[in-house]
Design a protein around this motif. Structure first.
Motif, short mmCIF file in Angstrom:
data_model
loop_
_atom_site.label_atom_id
_atom_site.label_comp_id
_atom_site.label_asym_id
_atom_site.label_seq_id
_atom_site.Cartn_x
_atom_site.Cartn_y
_atom_site.Cartn_z
N SER A 121 17.41 49.68 -51.28
CA SER A 121 17.58 50.95 -50.57
C SER A 121 18.34 51.96 -51.42
CB SER A 121 18.30 50.72 -49.25
OG SER A 121 19.55 50.13 -49.49
N TYR A 357 17.81 47.88 -39.50
CA TYR A 357 18.40 48.50 -40.69
C TYR A 357 19.53 49.44 -40.27
CZ TYR A 357 14.60 46.82 -43.67
OH TYR A 357 13.73 46.03 -44.36
N ARG A 361 17.21 51.50 -34.32
CA ARG A 361 15.92 50.85 -34.05
C ARG A 361 15.90 49.44 -34.61
NH1 ARG A 361 10.39 51.05 -36.26
NH2 ARG A 361 11.31 51.71 -38.21
N VAL A 363 13.90 46.57 -36.16
CA VAL A 363 12.64 46.47 -36.91
C VAL A 363 11.96 45.14 -36.62
CG1 VAL A 363 11.71 46.36 -39.25
CG2 VAL A 363 13.45 48.03 -38.69
N TYR A 382 0.00 45.89 -38.97
CA TYR A 382 -0.10 47.26 -39.48
C TYR A 382 1.07 47.57 -40.40
CZ TYR A 382 -3.70 48.41 -36.04
OH TYR A 382 -4.84 48.46 -35.32
N SER A 383 0.91 48.61 -41.18
CA SER A 383 1.99 49.07 -42.05
C SER A 383 3.20 49.44 -41.18
CB SER A 383 1.49 50.30 -42.81
OG SER A 383 2.52 50.79 -43.60
N GLY A 384 4.35 48.95 -41.59
CA GLY A 384 5.58 49.24 -40.83
C GLY A 384 5.85 48.25 -39.72
N ALA A 385 4.98 47.22 -39.58
CA ALA A 385 5.16 46.25 -38.48
C ALA A 385 6.39 45.37 -38.71
CB ALA A 385 3.91 45.38 -38.36
N GLY A 386 6.85 45.26 -39.97
CA GLY A 386 8.04 44.45 -40.25
C GLY A 386 7.77 43.25 -41.14
N LYS A 387 6.59 43.21 -41.79
CA LYS A 387 6.19 42.04 -42.58
C LYS A 387 7.16 41.80 -43.76
CE LYS A 387 2.08 43.82 -43.52
NZ LYS A 387 2.07 45.11 -42.81
N THR A 389 10.13 42.98 -44.18
CA THR A 389 11.49 42.72 -43.69
C THR A 389 11.65 41.25 -43.36
OG1 THR A 389 11.50 44.95 -42.77
CG2 THR A 389 13.20 43.45 -41.97
N GLU A 509 2.67 40.86 -51.00
CA GLU A 509 1.66 41.77 -51.57
C GLU A 509 1.65 41.66 -53.09
OE1 GLU A 509 1.22 44.80 -48.11
OE2 GLU A 509 2.48 45.62 -49.64
#
Ligand code: ATP
Length: 595
Positions: A121, A357, A361, A363, A382-387, A389, A509
């Motif tokens: 980050s 984070y 919210r 995650v 989906y993108s942003g689903a938390g994979k 993380t 990925e």
């Protein structure tokens, strides 16, 4: 009975500089004192000159011996003063060296204990700024500020004592221009204060615009056909030029006056004019004016020096604050030796794991998951689903805000880091190679690996042949004579993981940076490496996960569905929809009941 003062009960809050300089404070105080005494001694010859002039006009016989004595004392004090100043500089530089070493080691130790997620980050620029630039700025504080302060302070103090002891009236008059300097300077600062914010904002704007311009120059060139600066950059440059004029204009007159007043010639003029007046009034002898003419103009230099070093102090305070912030970065909780445990087997369980984070919210929420040894688990969504993380929590980039993750029945927070990473290897999308040879990069996690083991790992990762094609093969240095493509870097990071031979492997990925040909090589390497291990795969393409033993479909941080490819297709839920779409398309996102 005395009641304690509540204020005194509070812990004393120290400034960032005093906190940081603690290990060398004693040395710096001694250095400053040596410098002060040294400066005082170097000024003594001026008093000696005035004394000699007085002797020259007195009884001739007596004077000659006394002149020689005075010359000897003057020279001796000059030499002693210079020696003390040199010693103070040496001491301050040694203290600086010690502090720099101490801070670099302390920062490195701290960073080795902060969560890995902290680095993702933050730009590496922040760490570089503190470890290089700020520590260099602190050099001017430790090596120069205190000795300069001592020298200037010592010179001013001895000069004032001397002049006031000779004649307090002429001393006051001689110092008037110096007082005037501070008055005009304060006025200049006040005049520029109003424009200071506009000036600073203009500087900030121009900095951002330059970065934006340079980063986007490829786009600007390809779309507008030239490297002409974009409008925002030109606007920032114009605004800054305007703010600069606004800032400097009110400074010109008061600063010119201030500089004229602190010139030695001004002080000398005051001494001569008022000295003549005082002699005329019979308040002093003409010879008594000489020490003032010699010493008073010499006050200008040290005063200006004191004035300039306060600017250094401001810079150093900012630098010290940033370094201290880095030293105070929260570290990852490490198990007490009594809590430490070794995992019994390689089964991984996520038990009611949640993560946020920030406070706003979550995650991940209430994730339960078991990774049986030797099986492959794919995480889709989906993108942003938390994979990512989810994968990072297993690697202890962060710790869950609720729940726990166990490896072989032991909470991973209770497993020592080196032991955890011996069990769990990872190949992530973002490959980090260090500025070292290809061999050292592969052997990063196991420096004791033999040449043969390193080459074997590279073969498994499908990168051996490419390394041999480099000018110096395994000795080629990354970034120098080893320029590798994204896919090749990825395979190098696979070789690094292979060498550690972990029973559990996290792949996030892993083929994202590769071209089609390289992707085949990577997939081959991974399937060879993955054989017999527990795998957690973050999938960005569904066709790569259909053979997984279980597929976890994440949606908004929760486990929406779970099962094999066939089971999930039969459910006709979110996975089936994703499959039918041929992948993740954000625009198609809509609520689908879980099966
Ligand atoms: P993708 O497939 O696009 O990589 P993902 O499913 O892997 O997405 P995550 O990267 O885990 O999703 O991100 C989940 C959520 O957490 C996103 O909303 C993201 O914006 C947020 N997030 C990720 N990293 C951070 C971070 N370091 N600080 C704050 N929020 C973050």
């Amino acid at each position: 009975m005395e009641t304690p003062d509540p204020a005194s009960a509070k812990p004393k809050v120290r400034g960032p500089i005093s906190q940081l300089l603690k290990p060398v404070r004693g040395r710096l105080i001694i250095a400053a004192m040596l410098a002060a005494v040294g400066a005082m001694l170097t000024l003594l010859p001026l008093a000696v000159i005035a004394h000699i002039a007085r002797l020259a006009l007195s009884d001739a016989d007596m004077a000659q011996t006394q002149v020689w004595w005075a010359v000897t004392v003057g020279l001796a004090s000059l030499c002693a003063g210079l020696l003390l100043i040199a010693a103070s500089e040496l001491l301050a530089h040694l203290a600086d060296n010690r502090l720099t070493h101490h801070l670099r080691v302390a920062i490195a130790q701290r960073l080795s204990r902060v969560p890995l997620g902290w680095f993702t980050s933050r730009a590496s620029g922040e760490v570089k700024q503190a470890m290089q630039d700020d520590i260099n700025t602190l050099h001017s504080l430790t090596a120069h500020f205190y000795t300069t302060l001592g020298r200037a302070g010592g010179a001013i103090l001895i000069a004032l004592i001397y002049l006031f002891a000779l004649d307090w009236r002429l001393a006051i008059v001689s110092l008037l221009p110096l007082g005037g300097f501070f008055l005009f300077f304060a006025r200049a600062m006040k005049a520029s204060e109003a424009n200071m914010q506009a000036f600073a904002a203009g500087m900030g704007r121009i900095d951002n615009a330059v970065v934006e311009f340079v980063n986007g120059i490829a786009v600007v060139k390809s779309f507008s056909g030239s490297a002409r600066a974009p409008r925002s950059y030109r606007d920032a440059v114009d605004a800054f030029a305007e703010a600069f004029v606004g800032f400097t204009r009110p400074l010109v007159a008061p600063m010119a006056n201030a500089n004229a007043l602190i010139a030695p010639v001004t002080v000398l003029g005051m001494v001569l004019v008022f000295g003549t007046v005082f002699v005329g009034l019979g308040w002093m002898e003409p010879l008594d004016v000489l020490p003032f003419a010699l010493v008073a103009p010499g006050l200008c230099g040290p005063l200006l020096l004191l004035h300039y070093i306060t600017h250094d102090l401001n810079h150093a305070t900012g630098a010290a604050r940033r370094v201290q912030t880095l030293l105070d970065t929260p570290v990852l909780e490490q198990p007490n030796p009594s809590e430490q445990a070794s995992p019994n087997g390689n089964e991984i369980r996520f038990e009611r794991v949640s993560y946020a984070y920030d406070a706003e919210r979550r995650v991940l929420a209430d994730v339960n998951l078991t990774l049986k040894p030797g099986t492959t688990t794919a995480i889709v969504g989906y993108s942003g689903a938390g994979k990512s993380t989810l994968a990072r929590l297993l690697l202890r980039f962060f710790d869950p805000t609720e729940g726990r993750i166990t490896l072989g029945g032991v909470d991973i927070r209770h497993i020592e880091s080196s032991s955890l990473y011996r069990h769990i290897g990872f190949v992530l999308q973002e490959v980090r190679l260090i500025h070292a040879s290809v061999r050292d990069n592969i052997a990063l996690g196991r420096p004791s690996a033999t040449r043969q083991e390193i080459e074997e790992a590279a073969r498994t990762a499908n990168i051996h042949e490419r390394i041999l094609a480099l000018p110096r093969g395994y000795d080629a240095v990354i970034g120098e004579d080893a320029q590798l493509s994204g896919g090749e870097q990825q395979r190098l990071s696979i070789a690094r993981a292979v060498l550690l031979d972990p029973p559990v492997l996290v792949l996030d990925e892993a083929t994202a940076a590769a071209d089609a040909e390289s992707e085949v090589a990577i997939q081959e390497a991974l399937s060879r490496f993955a054989e017999g291990r527990t795998l957690l795969v973050i999938a960005h393409r569904l066709d790569t996960v259909m053979h997984a033993d279980q597929i976890i479909v994440l949606d908004n941080g929760t486990v929406h569905e779970q099962g094999s490819h066939q089971q999930l297709l039969a459910c006709k839920g979110l996975y089936a929809r994703l499959w039918a779409q041929g992948g993740y398309t954000d625009s198609e996102q809509q609520a689908v009941p879980s099966c």
